[in-house]
Write a protein that holds these residues in place. Structure first.
Motif, PDB file in Angstrom:
ATOM      1  N   CYS A  51       0.853  -1.187   0.000  1.00  0.00           N
ATOM      2  CA  CYS A  51       0.000   0.000   0.000  1.00  0.00           C
ATOM      3  C   CYS A  51       0.894   1.244   0.000  1.00  0.00           C
ATOM      4  CB  CYS A  51      -0.888  -0.028   1.235  1.00  0.00           C
ATOM      5  SG  CYS A  51      -1.782   1.502   1.512  1.00  0.00           S
ATOM      6  N   CYS A  54       0.250   2.979   3.815  1.00  0.00           N
ATOM      7  CA  CYS A  54       0.601   2.332   5.090  1.00  0.00           C
ATOM      8  C   CYS A  54       1.581   1.165   4.950  1.00  0.00           C
ATOM      9  CB  CYS A  54      -0.657   1.863   5.801  1.00  0.00           C
ATOM     10  SG  CYS A  54      -1.386   0.381   5.080  1.00  0.00           S
ATOM     11  N   CYS A  63      -4.455  -0.001   0.196  1.00  0.00           N
ATOM     12  CA  CYS A  63      -4.937  -1.280   0.727  1.00  0.00           C
ATOM     13  C   CYS A  63      -6.402  -1.172   1.139  1.00  0.00           C
ATOM     14  CB  CYS A  63      -4.077  -1.722   1.896  1.00  0.00           C
ATOM     15  SG  CYS A  63      -4.382  -0.782   3.402  1.00  0.00           S
ATOM     16  N   CYS A  66      -6.850   1.317   4.168  1.00  0.00           N
ATOM     17  CA  CYS A  66      -6.671   2.736   3.818  1.00  0.00           C
ATOM     18  C   CYS A  66      -7.798   3.251   2.933  1.00  0.00           C
ATOM     19  CB  CYS A  66      -5.328   2.948   3.127  1.00  0.00           C
ATOM     20  SG  CYS A  66      -3.930   2.857   4.250  1.00  0.00           S
TER      21      CYS A  66
HETATM   22 ZN    ZN Z   1      -2.840   0.968   3.480  1.00  0.00          ZN
END
Ligand code: ZN
Length: 192
Positions: A51, A54, A63, A66
């Motif tokens: 991601c 993160c 992701c 997120c």
């Molecule tokens: Zn993420």
């Protein structure tokens, strides 16, 4: 046959007997079934990346976590790797966002802060209006070192706390049961 057993044995938590059992099981499957298994392995390896926000495993730029609008943007929980993130998700206790470091600071193993996703974390904290950062790192020498290092960097921006309660020294987060992890989150203590 020996090659297949050897490959299984390289996986974490798989001993020689389990490796043999898995290999025999696969050899007894229809060929198209084995083909699907092989395809899934290769597809996962080539399509799953990180991601952009993160660093959790993700096939998309952002992701699953997120990209969820209902999660609390002000709260970031910092973990060493995706396994720990998944362990915390299982508790259903945490409603904020995560940040995956990609390991812990360990001078003995030659892992310095520059090898971890620390800079992007500080950039997120500096611009996103974060109200609290929770450090969920294992209670170990490496976990302590990394937590102290991060706390010093994060404190100018927002309060930092660390999960503690119920986790014995040196224990792996991913093996803690859900109740223990939930309590560890609830009982987090501010770092000073
Ligand atoms: Zn993420």
């Amino acid at each position: 046959m020996a090659r297949l057993i050897d490959q299984f044995q390289r996986l974490p938590g798989i001993g020689p007997r389990t490796a043999q059992r898995l290999a025999l099981h696969l050899l007894n499957q229809p060929e198209d079934q084995v083909q699907q298994f092989a395809d899934a392995l290769l597809a996962a390896r080539s399509q799953v990346g990180q991601c952009q926000s993160c660093f959790h495993l993700s096939a998309d730029p952002l992701c699953e976590i997120c990209s969820k609008p209902e999660r609390n943007n002000g709260l970031i929980c910092v973990v060493a790797d995706s396994r720990d993130l998944l362990a915390l998700e299982r508790t259903r206790e945490f409603k904020g966002r995560y940040h995956v470091l990609g390991g812990l600071i360990s001078p003995m193993d030659g892992i310095g802060p520059e090898l971890l996703h620390i800079k992007p974390l500080i950039e997120r904290i500096a611009k996103d209006g974060i109200t609290e950062v929770i450090l969920a790192l294992t209670p170990s020498v490496e976990g302590d070192t990394t937590s102290l290092y991060l706390a010093r960097l994060i404190k100018p921006f927002c309060p930092v706390s660390r999960i503690a309660y119920g986790l014995p020294m040196g224990s792996e987060l991913e093996y803690a049961d859900e109740v223990t992890l939930s309590r560890a989150l609830e009982g987090r203590r501010p770092m000073d």
